[in-house]
Write a protein that holds these residues in place. Structure first.
Motif, PDB file in Angstrom:
ATOM      1  N   SER A   1      -9.641  -3.735   1.068  1.00  0.00           N
ATOM      2  CA  SER A   1      -9.705  -3.502   2.496  1.00  0.00           C
ATOM      3  C   SER A   1      -8.691  -4.367   3.253  1.00  0.00           C
ATOM      4  O   SER A   1      -8.620  -5.566   3.029  1.00  0.00           O
ATOM      5  N   VAL A   2      -7.940  -3.720   4.127  1.00  0.00           N
ATOM      6  CA  VAL A   2      -7.055  -4.423   5.059  1.00  0.00           C
ATOM      7  C   VAL A   2      -7.780  -4.586   6.380  1.00  0.00           C
ATOM      8  O   VAL A   2      -7.778  -5.634   6.989  1.00  0.00           O
TER       9      VAL A   2
ATOM     10  N   ALA B   1       2.705   0.257   5.789  1.00  0.00           N
ATOM     11  CA  ALA B   1       1.962  -0.675   6.633  1.00  0.00           C
ATOM     12  C   ALA B   1       2.734  -0.923   7.919  1.00  0.00           C
ATOM     13  O   ALA B   1       3.965  -0.939   7.917  1.00  0.00           O
TER      14      ALA B   1
ATOM     15  N   PRO C   1     -11.731  -6.421   7.866  1.00  0.00           N
ATOM     16  CA  PRO C   1     -11.596  -7.442   6.831  1.00  0.00           C
ATOM     17  C   PRO C   1     -12.893  -7.583   6.041  1.00  0.00           C
ATOM     18  O   PRO C   1     -13.979  -7.471   6.586  1.00  0.00           O
TER      19      PRO C   1
ATOM     20  N   LEU D   1      -2.325  -1.243  12.509  1.00  0.00           N
ATOM     21  CA  LEU D   1      -3.352  -2.287  12.505  1.00  0.00           C
ATOM     22  C   LEU D   1      -3.900  -2.493  13.912  1.00  0.00           C
ATOM     23  O   LEU D   1      -5.115  -2.609  14.104  1.00  0.00           O
TER      24      LEU D   1
ATOM     25  N   ASP E   1       3.775  -3.205   2.376  1.00  0.00           N
ATOM     26  CA  ASP E   1       2.725  -2.519   1.634  1.00  0.00           C
ATOM     27  C   ASP E   1       2.602  -1.073   2.074  1.00  0.00           C
ATOM     28  O   ASP E   1       3.102  -0.669   3.120  1.00  0.00           O
TER      29      ASP E   1
ATOM     30  N   LEU F   1      -5.566  -0.776   0.822  1.00  0.00           N
ATOM     31  CA  LEU F   1      -4.422  -0.655  -0.073  1.00  0.00           C
ATOM     32  C   LEU F   1      -4.734   0.456  -1.070  1.00  0.00           C
ATOM     33  O   LEU F   1      -5.774   0.405  -1.746  1.00  0.00           O
TER      34      LEU F   1
ATOM     35  N   TRP G   1      -0.429   1.723   2.943  1.00  0.00           N
ATOM     36  CA  TRP G   1      -1.828   1.729   3.358  1.00  0.00           C
ATOM     37  C   TRP G   1      -2.411   3.128   3.279  1.00  0.00           C
ATOM     38  O   TRP G   1      -1.720   4.122   3.523  1.00  0.00           O
TER      39      TRP G   1
END
Length: 77
Positions: free
Chosen positions: A71-72, A45, A75, A50, A3, A65, A5
Protein backbone atom coordinates in the motif's frame (compact mmCIF):
# COMPACT_ATOMS: atom_id res chain seq x y z
CA UNK A 1 9.22 8.87 -7.75
CA UNK A 2 10.03 6.28 -10.44
CA UNK A 3 7.54 3.63 -9.29
CA UNK A 4 4.46 2.29 -11.01
CA UNK A 5 1.19 2.43 -9.10
CA UNK A 6 -2.09 0.53 -9.27
CA UNK A 7 -4.92 2.99 -8.60
CA UNK A 8 -8.39 1.84 -7.52
CA UNK A 9 -11.57 3.64 -6.52
CA UNK A 10 -14.06 1.96 -4.19
CA UNK A 11 -17.25 2.98 -5.99
CA UNK A 12 -19.37 1.84 -3.04
CA UNK A 13 -17.71 4.63 -1.05
CA UNK A 14 -17.21 7.30 -3.75
CA UNK A 15 -19.65 10.21 -3.38
CA UNK A 16 -18.74 11.88 -6.67
CA UNK A 17 -17.29 15.05 -5.18
CA UNK A 18 -14.89 15.47 -8.10
CA UNK A 19 -11.95 16.36 -5.86
CA UNK A 20 -9.84 13.62 -7.45
CA UNK A 21 -10.56 14.94 -10.92
CA UNK A 22 -9.53 18.46 -9.99
CA UNK A 23 -6.43 17.46 -7.99
CA UNK A 24 -5.00 14.67 -10.13
CA UNK A 25 -3.96 16.53 -13.24
CA UNK A 26 -6.01 14.27 -15.49
CA UNK A 27 -5.58 11.03 -13.59
CA UNK A 28 -9.29 10.53 -12.88
CA UNK A 29 -12.55 10.97 -14.74
CA UNK A 30 -16.15 10.77 -13.64
CA UNK A 31 -18.82 8.70 -15.39
CA UNK A 32 -22.43 9.76 -15.97
CA UNK A 33 -23.29 8.79 -12.37
CA UNK A 34 -20.41 11.01 -11.13
CA UNK A 35 -18.46 7.97 -9.93
CA UNK A 36 -14.68 8.36 -10.20
CA UNK A 37 -12.49 6.08 -12.30
CA UNK A 38 -8.72 6.17 -12.77
CA UNK A 39 -7.89 7.04 -16.37
CA UNK A 40 -5.16 4.37 -16.22
CA UNK A 41 -5.54 1.67 -13.54
CA UNK A 42 -1.76 1.18 -13.59
CA UNK A 43 0.32 4.30 -14.09
CA UNK A 44 3.53 6.08 -13.21
CA UNK A 45 3.69 7.37 -9.66
CA UNK A 46 2.96 11.07 -9.33
CA UNK A 47 2.49 13.69 -6.66
CA UNK A 48 -0.79 14.73 -8.30
CA UNK A 49 -2.30 11.23 -7.96
CA UNK A 50 -1.17 11.03 -4.35
CA UNK A 51 -2.71 14.47 -3.68
CA UNK A 52 -5.97 13.27 -5.22
CA UNK A 53 -6.04 10.19 -2.99
CA UNK A 54 -5.20 12.24 0.09
CA UNK A 55 -7.83 14.84 -0.84
CA UNK A 56 -10.70 12.40 -1.31
CA UNK A 57 -13.25 13.38 1.35
CA UNK A 58 -14.36 9.76 1.87
CA UNK A 59 -11.02 8.00 1.33
CA UNK A 60 -12.34 6.00 -1.64
CA UNK A 61 -8.99 5.91 -3.48
CA UNK A 62 -6.35 3.27 -2.87
CA UNK A 63 -2.88 3.25 -4.41
CA UNK A 64 -0.58 0.21 -4.30
CA UNK A 65 2.60 -1.02 -5.90
CA UNK A 66 1.45 -3.50 -8.58
CA UNK A 67 4.41 -5.86 -8.23
CA UNK A 68 4.03 -6.41 -4.49
CA UNK A 69 0.59 -5.09 -3.55
CA UNK A 70 2.26 -2.89 -0.93
CA UNK A 71 0.00 0.00 0.00
CA UNK A 72 1.14 3.51 -0.92
CA UNK A 73 -2.13 5.13 0.18
CA UNK A 74 -3.72 4.79 2.60
CA UNK A 75 -0.54 4.14 4.53
CA UNK A 76 -0.33 0.81 6.30
CA UNK A 77 -0.42 1.15 10.04
Amino acid sequence: MGDRWRVEVDRSVCIGSGMCVSLSGGGFRQDAAHQAHPVEPETDASEALLAAAEGCPVEAIAIALPATGESVFPPEE
